[in-house]
Design an enzyme around this catalytic site. Structure first.
Site, PDB file in Angstrom:
ATOM      1  N   HIS A   1     -12.061 -35.548  -2.252  1.00  0.00           N
ATOM      2  CA  HIS A   1     -12.211 -35.875  -3.667  1.00  0.00           C
ATOM      3  C   HIS A   1     -13.704 -35.899  -3.995  1.00  0.00           C
ATOM      4  O   HIS A   1     -14.362 -36.934  -3.875  1.00  0.00           O
ATOM      5  CB  HIS A   1     -11.559 -37.233  -3.945  1.00  0.00           C
ATOM      6  CG  HIS A   1     -11.409 -37.552  -5.391  1.00  0.00           C
ATOM      7  ND1 HIS A   1     -11.815 -38.744  -5.940  1.00  0.00           N
ATOM      8  CD2 HIS A   1     -10.888 -36.826  -6.416  1.00  0.00           C
ATOM      9  CE1 HIS A   1     -11.548 -38.756  -7.231  1.00  0.00           C
ATOM     10  NE2 HIS A   1     -10.988 -37.607  -7.543  1.00  0.00           N
TER      11      HIS A   1
ATOM     12  N   ARG B   1     -44.436 -38.845   8.967  1.00  0.00           N
ATOM     13  CA  ARG B   1     -43.303 -39.194   9.825  1.00  0.00           C
ATOM     14  C   ARG B   1     -42.690 -40.531   9.406  1.00  0.00           C
ATOM     15  O   ARG B   1     -41.931 -41.142  10.154  1.00  0.00           O
ATOM     16  CB  ARG B   1     -43.764 -39.232  11.287  1.00  0.00           C
ATOM     17  CG  ARG B   1     -44.226 -37.864  11.810  1.00  0.00           C
ATOM     18  CD  ARG B   1     -44.531 -37.901  13.296  1.00  0.00           C
ATOM     19  NE  ARG B   1     -45.738 -38.636  13.587  1.00  0.00           N
ATOM     20  CZ  ARG B   1     -46.965 -38.092  13.695  1.00  0.00           C
ATOM     21  NH1 ARG B   1     -47.118 -36.783  13.504  1.00  0.00           N
ATOM     22  NH2 ARG B   1     -48.017 -38.834  13.985  1.00  0.00           N
TER      23      ARG B   1
ATOM     24  N   CYS C   1     -22.856 -49.164   6.920  1.00  0.00           N
ATOM     25  CA  CYS C   1     -22.446 -48.337   8.061  1.00  0.00           C
ATOM     26  C   CYS C   1     -23.434 -47.192   8.253  1.00  0.00           C
ATOM     27  O   CYS C   1     -23.901 -46.937   9.355  1.00  0.00           O
ATOM     28  CB  CYS C   1     -21.037 -47.800   7.840  1.00  0.00           C
ATOM     29  SG  CYS C   1     -19.773 -49.085   7.785  1.00  0.00           S
TER      30      CYS C   1
ATOM     31  N   ARG D   1     -24.405 -46.413  12.128  1.00  0.00           N
ATOM     32  CA  ARG D   1     -24.095 -47.352  13.217  1.00  0.00           C
ATOM     33  C   ARG D   1     -22.608 -47.419  13.504  1.00  0.00           C
ATOM     34  O   ARG D   1     -22.184 -47.688  14.631  1.00  0.00           O
ATOM     35  CB  ARG D   1     -24.600 -48.755  12.875  1.00  0.00           C
ATOM     36  CG  ARG D   1     -23.854 -49.376  11.701  1.00  0.00           C
ATOM     37  CD  ARG D   1     -24.026 -50.862  11.549  1.00  0.00           C
ATOM     38  NE  ARG D   1     -23.220 -51.339  10.426  1.00  0.00           N
ATOM     39  CZ  ARG D   1     -21.975 -51.781  10.520  1.00  0.00           C
ATOM     40  NH1 ARG D   1     -21.363 -51.825  11.694  1.00  0.00           N
ATOM     41  NH2 ARG D   1     -21.316 -52.188   9.444  1.00  0.00           N
ATOM     42  N   SER D   2     -21.776 -47.212  12.458  1.00  0.00           N
ATOM     43  CA  SER D   2     -20.325 -47.325  12.578  1.00  0.00           C
ATOM     44  C   SER D   2     -19.701 -46.218  11.750  1.00  0.00           C
ATOM     45  O   SER D   2     -20.008 -46.090  10.558  1.00  0.00           O
ATOM     46  CB  SER D   2     -19.862 -48.699  12.074  1.00  0.00           C
ATOM     47  OG  SER D   2     -18.444 -48.801  12.086  1.00  0.00           O
TER      48      SER D   2
ATOM     49  N   ASP E   1     -16.104 -44.149  10.779  1.00  0.00           N
ATOM     50  CA  ASP E   1     -14.659 -43.933  10.719  1.00  0.00           C
ATOM     51  C   ASP E   1     -14.437 -42.423  10.596  1.00  0.00           C
ATOM     52  O   ASP E   1     -14.643 -41.840   9.537  1.00  0.00           O
ATOM     53  CB  ASP E   1     -14.116 -44.694   9.506  1.00  0.00           C
ATOM     54  CG  ASP E   1     -12.653 -44.416   9.187  1.00  0.00           C
ATOM     55  OD1 ASP E   1     -12.052 -43.516   9.802  1.00  0.00           O
ATOM     56  OD2 ASP E   1     -12.118 -45.091   8.286  1.00  0.00           O
TER      57      ASP E   1
ATOM     58  N   ILE F   1     -12.009 -43.353  15.916  1.00  0.00           N
ATOM     59  CA  ILE F   1     -10.787 -42.997  15.196  1.00  0.00           C
ATOM     60  C   ILE F   1      -9.872 -44.215  15.246  1.00  0.00           C
ATOM     61  O   ILE F   1      -9.563 -44.727  16.331  1.00  0.00           O
ATOM     62  CB  ILE F   1     -10.096 -41.779  15.839  1.00  0.00           C
ATOM     63  CG1 ILE F   1     -10.994 -40.540  15.739  1.00  0.00           C
ATOM     64  CG2 ILE F   1      -8.738 -41.511  15.180  1.00  0.00           C
ATOM     65  CD1 ILE F   1     -10.493 -39.349  16.541  1.00  0.00           C
ATOM     66  N   TYR F   2      -9.470 -44.693  14.082  1.00  0.00           N
ATOM     67  CA  TYR F   2      -8.529 -45.816  14.060  1.00  0.00           C
ATOM     68  C   TYR F   2      -7.179 -45.377  14.627  1.00  0.00           C
ATOM     69  O   TYR F   2      -6.764 -44.226  14.465  1.00  0.00           O
ATOM     70  CB  TYR F   2      -8.365 -46.354  12.635  1.00  0.00           C
ATOM     71  CG  TYR F   2      -9.508 -47.236  12.200  1.00  0.00           C
ATOM     72  CD1 TYR F   2      -9.592 -48.553  12.644  1.00  0.00           C
ATOM     73  CD2 TYR F   2     -10.510 -46.750  11.365  1.00  0.00           C
ATOM     74  CE1 TYR F   2     -10.645 -49.369  12.264  1.00  0.00           C
ATOM     75  CE2 TYR F   2     -11.567 -47.558  10.972  1.00  0.00           C
ATOM     76  CZ  TYR F   2     -11.624 -48.864  11.428  1.00  0.00           C
ATOM     77  OH  TYR F   2     -12.680 -49.671  11.057  1.00  0.00           O
TER      78      TYR F   2
ATOM     79  N   SER G   1      -8.872 -49.447   6.709  1.00  0.00           N
ATOM     80  CA  SER G   1      -8.928 -50.708   7.447  1.00  0.00           C
ATOM     81  C   SER G   1     -10.044 -51.559   6.858  1.00  0.00           C
ATOM     82  O   SER G   1     -11.207 -51.158   6.871  1.00  0.00           O
ATOM     83  CB  SER G   1      -9.181 -50.448   8.935  1.00  0.00           C
ATOM     84  OG  SER G   1      -8.080 -49.767   9.511  1.00  0.00           O
TER      85      SER G   1
END
Length: 264
Positions: A51, A126, A146, A166-167, A169, A208-209, A263
Site C-alpha cells: 500500500h 562522514r 525500530c 535494530r528490530s 519484522d 519472522i513472527y 504483533s
C-alpha cells in the site's frame, strides 16, 4: 525482489526460535545486510502488493515532525493506531526525533534540516547521520524506534543511504522500510541536486513472527517481477514541500496482497 526473498530464506534456514515482547514468538537471526541500486528501479516488493499510500504518508508525517496519528487517519493510514493513546498521541517518536531532538541543554535540533544543509555544503562529511534513538526519551515513546539510525554518503554525484534497523519484522515491516527509505533517499537527492545511488539496509535482530511463516513461504513460491519506477510530478526545492501527489509510481505489477496480523 531477490534480495528480500534471500533474506526470508536466510531467516527461515538459520534462525533460532525465540520468545519476544509481544508473546507471539519469532524465528530470529542477528546481523544481515541488503543492497538496492536505486538506478535500477524503485525497490517496492512485487511478491505481494504493498500500500504505497501508507508508505508515503507515513514518511511525510515523519518529515512534518508530527507524533499524532490524526494526519495519518485523515489520509486513510491506520498502521500506527494500535500504539496511540486516546488522544492519538505517540510520544516523542520518529517525527519528534528527526525534527526536534531535545538536547541535554534543552535546545531542540532539526536533524533533517541540518542533514540537507550538510549534504549541500560538505558532501564529503562522514557525519551525515540522523538518529531516532534518543536514550533520554525512549521511555516516553509508545514504541521505541525500530529503524533507528541512518547515514548518507555522496560519491560521483550520487547520494546513497544506509539504514541500521535494530528490530525488523520481515513480513510486515521490512517491505515498508525498504520503500520508505528508498523514497527518502530519492527525495533528498532531488532537493540537493544529486542522483539516487544505493540504499543499504542493515539489520540487528531480524525476525519472522511465528504467525507469519505461512505467508512468507507463500511469497517464496512467487516469481519476482520487474521493479516499478518512481518519479516526481514537479520540481521541489525543499524536502518539506513534498506532497503525496508529487509521487508517481509507474509499472507496478505485484502479486496479490497477503494479510498478516500485527504483533503489538
Amino acid at each position: 525482489m531477490k534480495q528480500y526473498k534471500d533474506l526470508c530464506r536466510h531467516v527461515l534456514e538459520n534462525g533460532e526460535k525465540k520468545g519476544d515482547r509481544t508473546g507471539t514468538g519469532t524465528i530470529s537471526t542477528f546481523g544481515y545486510q541488503m543492497r538496492f541500486n536505486l538506478q535500477g528501479g524503485f525497490p517496492m516488493l512485487t511478491t505481494k502488493k504493498l500500500h504505497f499510500k501508507s508508505i508515503a504518508h507515513e514518511l511525510l508525517w515523519f518529515l512534518k515532525g508530527d507524533t499524532n496519528v490524526r494526519y495519518l487517519q485523515e489520509n486513510g493510514v491506520r498502521i500506527w493506531n494500535e500504539w496511540a493513546d486516546e488522544n492519538g498521541e505517540l510520544g516523542p517518536v520518529y517525527g519528534s526525533q528527526w525534527r526536534s531532538w531535545r538536547g541535554a541543554d534543552g535546545e531542540t535540533i532539526d536533524q533533517i534540516s541540518r542533514l540537507i544543509h550538510d549534504i549541500k555544503t560538505n558532501p564529503n562529511s562522514r557525519r551525515l547521520i540522523v538518529s531516532a534513538w534518543n536514550v533520554g526519551e525512549i521511555d516516553r515513546m509508545a514504541l521505541p524506534p525500530c529503524h533507528c539510525l541512518f547515514q548518507f554518503y555522496v560519491a560521483d554525484g550520487k547520494l546513497s543511504c544506509q539504514l541500521y534497523q535494530r528490530s525488523a519484522d520481515v513480513f510486515l515491516g521490512v517491505p515498508f522500510n525498504i520503500a520508505s527509505y528508498a523514497l527518502l533517499t530519492m527525495m533528498i537527492a532531488h532537493v540537493t541536486g544529486l542522483e539516487p545511488g544505493e540504499f543499504v539496509h542493515t539489520f540487528g535482530d531480524v525476525h519472522i513472527y511465528q504467525n507469519h511463516v505461512e505467508q512468507v513461504n507463500l511469497q517464496l513460491t512467487r516469481d519476482v517481477r520487474p521493479l516499478p519506477k518512481l518519479r516526481f510530478a514537479r520540481n521541489v526545492d525543499s524536502i518539506f514541500d513534498f506532497a503525496f501527489e508529487d509521487f508517481i509510481i509507474e509499472d507496478y505489477d505485484p502479486h496479490p496482497h497477503i494479510k498478516g496480523a500485527v504483533s503489538v
